[in-house]
Design an enzyme around this catalytic site. Structure first.
Site, PDB file in Angstrom:
ATOM      1  N   SER A   1     -42.559  22.742 -48.521  1.00  9.39           N
ATOM      2  CA  SER A   1     -43.274  21.870 -47.576  1.00  9.39           C
ATOM      3  C   SER A   1     -42.402  21.162 -46.544  1.00  9.39           C
ATOM      4  CB  SER A   1     -44.042  20.816 -48.373  1.00  9.39           C
ATOM      5  OG  SER A   1     -43.158  20.094 -49.202  1.00  9.39           O
TER       6      SER A   1
ATOM      7  N   GLU B   1     -46.503  17.011 -52.942  1.00  3.10           N
ATOM      8  CA  GLU B   1     -46.726  16.077 -51.842  1.00  3.10           C
ATOM      9  C   GLU B   1     -47.925  15.189 -52.128  1.00  3.10           C
ATOM     10  OE1 GLU B   1     -44.634  15.798 -49.484  1.00  3.10           O
ATOM     11  OE2 GLU B   1     -43.429  17.595 -49.806  1.00  3.10           O
TER      12      GLU B   1
ATOM     13  N   ALA C   1     -35.965  20.318 -54.198  1.00  2.00           N
ATOM     14  CA  ALA C   1     -34.987  19.235 -54.307  1.00  2.00           C
ATOM     15  C   ALA C   1     -35.768  18.045 -54.837  1.00  2.00           C
ATOM     16  CB  ALA C   1     -34.375  18.913 -52.950  1.00  2.00           C
TER      17      ALA C   1
ATOM     18  N   TYR D   1     -24.858  23.701 -51.473  1.00  2.00           N
ATOM     19  CA  TYR D   1     -24.027  23.104 -50.432  1.00  2.00           C
ATOM     20  C   TYR D   1     -22.614  22.947 -50.977  1.00  2.00           C
ATOM     21  CZ  TYR D   1     -22.270  20.032 -46.826  1.00  2.00           C
ATOM     22  OH  TYR D   1     -21.510  19.505 -45.811  1.00  2.00           O
TER      23      TYR D   1
ATOM     24  N   TYR E   1     -20.121  15.253 -53.448  1.00  2.00           N
ATOM     25  CA  TYR E   1     -21.019  16.414 -53.523  1.00  2.00           C
ATOM     26  C   TYR E   1     -20.465  17.538 -54.411  1.00  2.00           C
ATOM     27  CZ  TYR E   1     -25.092  19.088 -52.485  1.00  2.00           C
ATOM     28  OH  TYR E   1     -26.274  19.761 -52.648  1.00  2.00           O
TER      29      TYR E   1
ATOM     30  N   LYS F   1     -25.116  22.313 -58.984  1.00  2.00           N
ATOM     31  CA  LYS F   1     -25.013  23.483 -58.095  1.00  2.00           C
ATOM     32  C   LYS F   1     -24.165  24.585 -58.731  1.00  2.00           C
ATOM     33  CE  LYS F   1     -27.627  22.042 -54.728  1.00  2.00           C
ATOM     34  NZ  LYS F   1     -28.992  22.614 -54.619  1.00  2.00           N
TER      35      LYS F   1
ATOM     36  N   LEU G   1     -27.620  19.073 -43.219  1.00  2.00           N
ATOM     37  CA  LEU G   1     -28.620  18.700 -42.220  1.00  2.00           C
ATOM     38  C   LEU G   1     -29.405  17.493 -42.688  1.00  2.00           C
ATOM     39  CD1 LEU G   1     -30.269  22.053 -41.169  1.00  2.00           C
ATOM     40  CD2 LEU G   1     -29.020  20.492 -39.709  1.00  2.00           C
TER      41      LEU G   1
ATOM     42  N   THR H   1     -32.326  15.905 -44.022  1.00  2.00           N
ATOM     43  CA  THR H   1     -33.613  16.179 -44.663  1.00  2.00           C
ATOM     44  C   THR H   1     -33.899  14.961 -45.537  1.00  2.00           C
ATOM     45  OG1 THR H   1     -32.698  17.187 -46.664  1.00  2.00           O
ATOM     46  CG2 THR H   1     -33.166  18.688 -44.845  1.00  2.00           C
TER      47      THR H   1
HETATM   48  P1  NAD Z   1     -36.402  18.558 -48.979  1.00  2.00           P
HETATM   49  O1  NAD Z   1     -36.463  17.225 -49.598  1.00  2.00           O
HETATM   50  O2  NAD Z   1     -36.689  18.658 -47.516  1.00  2.00           O
HETATM   51  O3  NAD Z   1     -37.402  19.568 -49.711  1.00  2.00           O
HETATM   52  C1  NAD Z   1     -37.650  19.538 -51.079  1.00  2.00           C
HETATM   53  C2  NAD Z   1     -38.885  20.351 -51.424  1.00  2.00           C
HETATM   54  O4  NAD Z   1     -39.058  20.332 -52.842  1.00  2.00           O
HETATM   55  C3  NAD Z   1     -40.193  19.816 -50.834  1.00  2.00           C
HETATM   56  O5  NAD Z   1     -41.007  20.894 -50.447  1.00  2.00           O
HETATM   57  C4  NAD Z   1     -40.832  19.097 -52.019  1.00  2.00           C
HETATM   58  O6  NAD Z   1     -42.245  19.001 -51.952  1.00  2.00           O
HETATM   59  C5  NAD Z   1     -40.398  20.007 -53.142  1.00  2.00           C
HETATM   60  N1  NAD Z   1     -40.465  19.368 -54.464  1.00  2.00           N
HETATM   61  C6  NAD Z   1     -39.817  18.262 -54.906  1.00  2.00           C
HETATM   62  N2  NAD Z   1     -40.157  18.000 -56.198  1.00  2.00           N
HETATM   63  C7  NAD Z   1     -41.015  18.977 -56.566  1.00  2.00           C
HETATM   64  C8  NAD Z   1     -41.721  19.268 -57.752  1.00  2.00           C
HETATM   65  N3  NAD Z   1     -41.586  18.516 -58.859  1.00  2.00           N
HETATM   66  N4  NAD Z   1     -42.567  20.334 -57.753  1.00  2.00           N
HETATM   67  C9  NAD Z   1     -42.719  21.112 -56.655  1.00  2.00           C
HETATM   68  N5  NAD Z   1     -42.066  20.903 -55.502  1.00  2.00           N
HETATM   69  C10 NAD Z   1     -41.221  19.853 -55.470  1.00  2.00           C
HETATM   70  O7  NAD Z   1     -34.953  19.117 -49.337  1.00  2.00           O
HETATM   71  P2  NAD Z   1     -33.956  20.162 -48.665  1.00  2.00           P
HETATM   72  O8  NAD Z   1     -32.817  19.396 -48.128  1.00  2.00           O
HETATM   73  O9  NAD Z   1     -34.647  21.141 -47.821  1.00  2.00           O
HETATM   74  O10 NAD Z   1     -33.400  20.875 -49.981  1.00  2.00           O
HETATM   75  C11 NAD Z   1     -33.804  22.141 -50.431  1.00  2.00           C
HETATM   76  C12 NAD Z   1     -32.621  22.836 -51.069  1.00  2.00           C
HETATM   77  O11 NAD Z   1     -31.600  23.037 -50.080  1.00  2.00           O
HETATM   78  C13 NAD Z   1     -31.952  22.027 -52.197  1.00  2.00           C
HETATM   79  O12 NAD Z   1     -31.519  22.911 -53.194  1.00  2.00           O
HETATM   80  C14 NAD Z   1     -30.748  21.403 -51.506  1.00  2.00           C
HETATM   81  O13 NAD Z   1     -29.728  21.073 -52.385  1.00  2.00           O
HETATM   82  C15 NAD Z   1     -30.358  22.552 -50.592  1.00  2.00           C
HETATM   83  N6  NAD Z   1     -29.467  22.194 -49.457  1.00  2.00           N
HETATM   84  C16 NAD Z   1     -29.723  21.138 -48.645  1.00  2.00           C
HETATM   85  C17 NAD Z   1     -28.831  20.818 -47.618  1.00  2.00           C
HETATM   86  C18 NAD Z   1     -29.065  19.641 -46.696  1.00  2.00           C
HETATM   87  O14 NAD Z   1     -28.133  19.212 -46.008  1.00  2.00           O
HETATM   88  N7  NAD Z   1     -30.269  19.121 -46.608  1.00  2.00           N
HETATM   89  C19 NAD Z   1     -27.692  21.603 -47.413  1.00  2.00           C
HETATM   90  C20 NAD Z   1     -27.483  22.702 -48.227  1.00  2.00           C
HETATM   91  C21 NAD Z   1     -28.366  22.981 -49.258  1.00  2.00           C
END
Ligand code: NAD
Length: 384
Positions: free
Chosen positions: A49, A74, A139, A223, A233, A242, A271, A273
Site C-alpha cells: 500500500s 491500513e 515493514a 538495506y 542499520y 535483514k 528513501l 517512507t
Molecule cells: P512502508 O512503511 O512504506 O510500507 C510498509 C508496508 O507494509 C505497507 O504496505 C503496510 O501496510 C504493510 N504492513 C505493515 N504491517 C503489516 C501487517 N501486519 N500486515 C500486512 N501488511 C503490513 O515501508 P518501506 O520503506 O516501503 O519498506 C518496505 C521494505 O523495504 C522493508 O523491508 C524495508 O526494510 C525495505 N527498505 C526500505 C528502504 C527505505 O529507505 N525506506 C530502503 C531499503 C529497503
C-alpha cells in the site's frame, strides 16, 4: 471535509484522498512512459500500500502487464478521521488498474496471520490457479505470533551504544543522539518481526497449497547503506533481521530448487517512507543524500527504483557475488559517498539548508500522505 496535514514528529496523522490518488497516478504515468517488458503475470505483493511495495505493485502491473493481489494493513476512515495514506493509495491503484484492464484485488488485514495467508491462497486458487511472483515488502513495528503473543522490533545497536548526529524532525534541528544497545531478547524479537520467518511461511504455505508455479520468483527488500549508518542499520538490531532475511532467501532457493523457485533480496536505496522516517540518524543522511544525488542527476524515488528493478535488473538477473540485486548501486558510488563524508562533520542546524535537501525531504514526506501536489485543490471539500 477540508483535509490538512497534521504532523507529529515523523508521522502525519491525516492523509488526503485526492493527493494519494495523484501520487498513484504519477507513479503509473512514469511506468507507462518507460514501457513494458516480458515478466511474471500473476503477482502477489505483501506490504502493497505504500513505499516500495506500492511502487512494486505499480511497476509489475505497468511493466509486465501483470495482474496483482495486494496485502496491507491500513485504517479506513472513521467519523472525522481520514483513512491512512495506504488505504487511499490502494483504492486509487485498484481503480486505475481496473480501468486499464488489469485484475487488482486487495486485502486489508494482518499479513502475519494464518487467516490472511489462507484467504489470499484461496483467492489465488479460485482466480488465478497459481501465482508466478511474490514480492515481500512488509515493514512493521510489531507482529502477533501464531500463539497470540505480540513481539515488537527495536531500532537499536548491537554490542556498544552509538552516538552521532541526527535531525530532530519536529524542528529541523541538528542534534546528537545516542542509540542504546539492544538486549538479546530485543534482537530476537526484531528478527521475528523484520526477518525472514514470515516470508518463509508465506512461501511454504503457498507451495503446500500448490498455488506457486514452477520457476516462480520471490523477492524481499533490504538495506545496507554507508558506514555512517552501519551502527544503527546494517550492524544494528534491524540489520540482524535483514541478515536473517538474506539467509531465508538462500534457504528457500535451495529448498525449492527442484521446482526452480528462486528467492531474491533487492538492496534498495535509502528513501523517505513511513518506516525510514522512524530510524534515528537515517533522515539526516537521507537529506544529505538527496541533495547530492539530485545534483549528480542520480536521484530516484520508490517508483524509479522499482521500475529499474523489475524491468531491468531482474530481467537481466543482474546480481552481485552474494546474489543481491543492488538498487543502492547509485547511492553507494564513491562520488556520492565522498561528498556526504566531506559534509557530515560540518553540518549544523544553521547550514543544513546549504548541505542538505531538507526541503526535498519534507516535500517527499508530505507527498507520502497526499499533500504538496501542485495540481490538487487542498481548499476543496473532499469525501474522506
Ligand atoms: P512502508 O512503511 O512504506 O510500507 C510498509 C508496508 O507494509 C505497507 O504496505 C503496510 O501496510 C504493510 N504492513 C505493515 N504491517 C503489516 C501487517 N501486519 N500486515 C500486512 N501488511 C503490513 O515501508 P518501506 O520503506 O516501503 O519498506 C518496505 C521494505 O523495504 C522493508 O523491508 C524495508 O526494510 C525495505 N527498505 C526500505 C528502504 C527505505 O529507505 N525506506 C530502503 C531499503 C529497503
Amino acid at each position: 471535509m477540508i483535509v490538512e496535514p497534521k504532523v507529529k514528529g515523523f508521522i502525519c496523522t491525516t492523509a488526503h484522498p485526492e493527493g494519494c490518488k495523484e501520487s498513484v497516478r504519477r507513479q503509473i504515468a512514469y511506468c507507462k512512459e518507460k514501457g513494458m517488458t516480458e515478466g511474471p503475470k500473476k503477482v502477489l505483493v505483501i506490504g502493497a500500500s505504500t513505499g516500495y511495495g506500492l511502487a512494486s505493485r505499480i511497476a509489475v502491473t505497468y511493466g509486465y502487464g501483470a495482474d496483482t493481489i495486494g496485502v496491507s494493513f491500513e485504517k479506513e476512515a472513521t467519523g472525522k478521521r481520514t483513512a491512512t495514506a495506504g488505504w487511499y493509495n490502494t483504492k486509487a491503484f485498484e481503480q486505475f488498474a481496473t480501468e486499464d484492464g488489469y485484475y487488482a484485488k486487495s486485502f486489508n488485514g494482518d499479513g502475519f496471520s494464518r487467516e490472511m495467508k489462507q484467504q489470499v491462497i484461496e483467492t489465488i486458487k479460485k482466480d488465478w490457479g497459481k501465482a508466478d511472483m511474490v514480492v515481500y515488502s512488509m515493514a512493521a513495528p510489531r507482529r502477533t505470533l501464531a500463539d497470540g503473543t505480540m513481539v515488537s522490533s527495536v531500532l537499536k545497536t548491537v554490542g556498544t551504544e552509538f552516538t552521532n548526529k541526527t535531525i530532530d524532525l519536529r524542528n529541523n534541528e541538528i542534534t546528537e543522539v545516542t542509540v542504546p544497545v539492544a538486549t538479546e531478547e530485543e534482537i530476537r524479537k526484531t528478527v521475528q518481526v523484520m526477518g525472514g520467518e514470515d516470508w518463509e511461511e508465506w512461501i511454504r504455505e503457498m507451495v503446500k497449497a500448490d498455488v506457486l508455479s514452477d520457476h516462480a520468483i520471490t523477492i524481499a527488500y533490504s538495506y545496507i547503506g554507508p558506514s555512517v549508518t552501519h551502527a544503527i542499520y546494517k550492524d544494528g538490531s534491524i540489520g540482524q533481521a535483514k541478515k536473517h532475511l538474506y539467509d531465508t532467501s538462500v534457504k528457500l532457493t535451495k529448498e525449492f530448487a527442484d521446482r526452480d523457485i528462486k528467492a531474491y533480496i533487492s538492496v534498495n536505496k535509502a528513501l523517505v517512507t513511513q518506516s525510514s522516517a522512524a530510524i534515528p540518524i537515517v533522515p539526516l543522511y537521507i537529506s544529505l543524500l538527496y541533495k547530492i544525488m539530485k545534483e549528480e542527476g542520480l536521484h530516484e524515488g520508490c517508483i524509479e527504483q522499482m521500475q529499474r528493478l523489475f524491468t531491468d535488473k531482474l530481467v537481466k538477473k543482474e546480481v552481485d557475488e552474494a546474489g543481491y540485486f543492488r538498487l543502492d548501486d547509485w547511492e553507494l558510488q564513491d562520488k556520492v559517498q565522498d561528498k556526504i563524508n566531506a559534509v557530515w562533520d560540518k553540518v549544523t542546524t544553521e547550514n543544513i539548508g546549504e548541505y542538505g535537501d531538507i526541503d526535498g525531504y519534507w516535500d517527499d514526506f508530505y507527498k507520502m500522505f497526499g499533500f504538496h501536489y501542485d495540481n490538487v485543490d487542498y481548499s476543496a471539500d473532499v469525501e474522506i
